[in-house]
Scaffold this motif. Structure first.
Motif, PDB file in Angstrom:
ATOM      1  N   LYS A 120       0.928  -1.009  -0.014  1.00  0.00           N
ATOM      2  CA  LYS A 120       0.036  -0.169  -0.082  1.00  0.00           C
ATOM      3  C   LYS A 120       0.706   1.386  -0.021  1.00  0.00           C
ATOM      4  CE  LYS A 120      -4.149  -1.786   2.111  1.00  0.00           C
ATOM      5  NZ  LYS A 120      -5.183  -1.762   3.310  1.00  0.00           N
ATOM      6  N   ASN A 123       2.590   1.522  -3.291  1.00  0.00           N
ATOM      7  CA  ASN A 123       1.703   1.816  -4.446  1.00  0.00           C
ATOM      8  C   ASN A 123       1.548   3.407  -4.564  1.00  0.00           C
ATOM      9  OD1 ASN A 123       1.547  -0.544  -5.190  1.00  0.00           O
ATOM     10  ND2 ASN A 123      -0.472  -0.941  -4.264  1.00  0.00           N
ATOM     11  N   PHE A 124       1.451   3.894  -3.405  1.00  0.00           N
ATOM     12  CA  PHE A 124       1.099   5.344  -3.384  1.00  0.00           C
ATOM     13  C   PHE A 124       2.128   6.302  -3.758  1.00  0.00           C
ATOM     14  CE2 PHE A 124       0.921   9.656  -1.401  1.00  0.00           C
ATOM     15  CZ  PHE A 124      -0.542   9.940  -1.568  1.00  0.00           C
ATOM     16  N   GLU A 126       4.655   5.309  -5.662  1.00  0.00           N
ATOM     17  CA  GLU A 126       4.635   5.170  -7.152  1.00  0.00           C
ATOM     18  C   GLU A 126       3.643   6.082  -7.955  1.00  0.00           C
ATOM     19  OE1 GLU A 126       6.582   1.836  -8.960  1.00  0.00           O
ATOM     20  OE2 GLU A 126       7.504   3.634  -7.970  1.00  0.00           O
ATOM     21  N   GLU A 127       2.429   6.164  -7.443  1.00  0.00           N
ATOM     22  CA  GLU A 127       1.524   7.035  -8.098  1.00  0.00           C
ATOM     23  C   GLU A 127       1.502   8.312  -7.696  1.00  0.00           C
ATOM     24  OE1 GLU A 127      -2.102   5.058  -7.043  1.00  0.00           O
ATOM     25  OE2 GLU A 127      -1.653   3.033  -7.648  1.00  0.00           O
ATOM     26  N   ASN A 128       2.214   8.961  -6.989  1.00  0.00           N
ATOM     27  CA  ASN A 128       2.296  10.301  -6.493  1.00  0.00           C
ATOM     28  C   ASN A 128       3.598  10.796  -6.357  1.00  0.00           C
ATOM     29  OD1 ASN A 128      -0.861  10.926  -5.776  1.00  0.00           O
ATOM     30  ND2 ASN A 128      -0.274   8.898  -5.145  1.00  0.00           N
ATOM     31  N   GLU A 129       4.495  11.396  -7.556  1.00  0.00           N
ATOM     32  CA  GLU A 129       5.750  11.733  -7.528  1.00  0.00           C
ATOM     33  C   GLU A 129       5.802  12.835  -6.677  1.00  0.00           C
ATOM     34  OE1 GLU A 129       9.628  11.389  -8.603  1.00  0.00           O
ATOM     35  OE2 GLU A 129       7.953  10.015  -9.114  1.00  0.00           O
ATOM     36  N   SER A 134       5.913   8.274   2.984  1.00  0.00           N
ATOM     37  CA  SER A 134       4.588   7.800   3.401  1.00  0.00           C
ATOM     38  C   SER A 134       4.768   7.051   4.972  1.00  0.00           C
ATOM     39  CB  SER A 134       3.815   6.588   2.537  1.00  0.00           C
ATOM     40  OG  SER A 134       4.422   5.324   2.600  1.00  0.00           O
ATOM     41  N   LYS A 215       2.613  11.286   3.152  1.00  0.00           N
ATOM     42  CA  LYS A 215       1.398  10.656   3.161  1.00  0.00           C
ATOM     43  C   LYS A 215       1.122   9.787   4.396  1.00  0.00           C
ATOM     44  CE  LYS A 215      -2.794   8.840   2.074  1.00  0.00           C
ATOM     45  NZ  LYS A 215      -3.960   9.561   1.909  1.00  0.00           N
TER      46      LYS A 215
END
Length: 328
Positions: A120, A123-124, A126-129, A134, A215
């Protein structure tokens, strides 16, 4: 300096490096390692374990795990105690050995609770440069049997925020180390002052947070064990610790502009939170001290000469006006 096993069977391109540092953790290290191995992920990872000259049998456990998982585990066994802050060389050596795009940190006496925690977090990012870090909530286990949520003790979490900034990190420590995942290679070489401070994990958070947002996952993905042999328990009351803390504050104020003002504001909020809890739980013996401490820190923040009135209002806006806007 250290003995590395130089494991040639490790994954050639791990996406994530898990950095575990340990010292005399024979009662906890199995849970820590197993909690990593149970992760259900769709990427390659490596586990870098640095042992700071344990003498309680921890190294025997580590060697057994490396033999069983040569494709995942690399050991860095330090052959002696070093004349510096306990664990500092162990920590830095481990981080420099990490080859992944991301580094996940885990103390050898803590463990992860969820099998999808790592997936999780990765993933975050990777999707939010635009995010550099996190982290998540944790359960805190105390020797007297008390178990509490970390988030229940820290004012930063009171308003349900899930996105934090560098300024939030400046205002005080609120991220548990074993919940941390951050982008590797953005920090670069550790500065000279890093070797002289006490709060290395907090310094890593400050350095990482300068490169993007943070995050927060409110999930209880991990547990922290408080015990008499932990680094925090053995170091916090020594005279050397107090001297290092004073030196640390000087470095932080010098290299992280605004640190002092944000710290006073953050500590003032947390002491006020404690004072209100004292009233609610009728712990009146602690109430005067926490209330006084809160007023002292908030007073220092209000009268800080490095910030204008508008800048101070902006700092407060982060907590109060944004919350009001959400409700309106």
């Amino acid at each position: 300096m250290n003995k590395s096993t130089n494991n040639s069977t490790l994954s050639a391109k791990p996406l994530v490096s898990i950095s575990i540092i340990t010292y005399n953790h024979k009662d906890f290290i199995v849970d820590a390692i197993e909690s990593v191995l149970m992760q259900e992920v769709n990427f390659e990872y490596e586990i870098i374990i640095g042992d700071d000259f344990s003498n309680d049998g921890t190294q025997d456990i580590l060697k057994d795990y490396e033999q069983r998982y040569p494709d995942k585990i690399q050991l860095i066994l330090h052959p002696r105690d070093y004349d510096c802050i306990p664990g500092r060389i162990n920590n830095i050596t481990n981080l420099y050995a990490c080859r992944g795009k991301y580094i996940a940190m885990l103390d050898g006496d803590d463990s992860w609770l969820s099998t999808d925690k790592l997936q999780k977090q990765v993933n975050f990012l990777e999707e939010n440069e635009d995010f550099a870090v996190s982290f998540h909530d944790m359960m805190l286990y105390y020797q007297n049997g008390t178990i509490v949520k970390h988030s229940s003790k820290i004012a930063h979490y009171d308003q349900g925020k899930t996105v934090f900034t560098y300024k939030d990190v400046l205002s005080g420590w609120f991220i548990q180390t074993s919940s941390l995942l951050f982008r590797n290679h953005r920090i670069g070489e550790f500065p000279d002052w890093f070797w002289e401070i006490y709060s290395a994990d907090y310094a890593i958070q400050l350095l990482a947070a300068r490169h993007g947002k943070l995050k927060y996952f409110p999930d209880l993905f991990a547990k922290r064990n408080y015990h008499p042999q932990s680094f925090t328990a053995t170091q916090n009351t020594t005279q050397t610790h107090l001297q290092r803390r004073k030196k640390e504050l000087i470095f932080f104020e010098k290299y992280f502009p605004g640190y002092k003002a944000y710290q006073d504001y953050g500590q003032g909020k947390n002491r006020l939170k404690d004072a209100l809890r004292n009233l609610k739980e009728k712990q009146l013996s602690h109430f005067p001290g926490n209330l006084t401490g809160s007023l002292v820190h908030l007073g220092k923040f209000v009268f800080n000469k490095d910030f204008s009135i508008l800048e101070k209002v902006e700092i407060i806006d982060v907590d109060f006006i944004k919350k009001w806007k959400k409700k309106s």
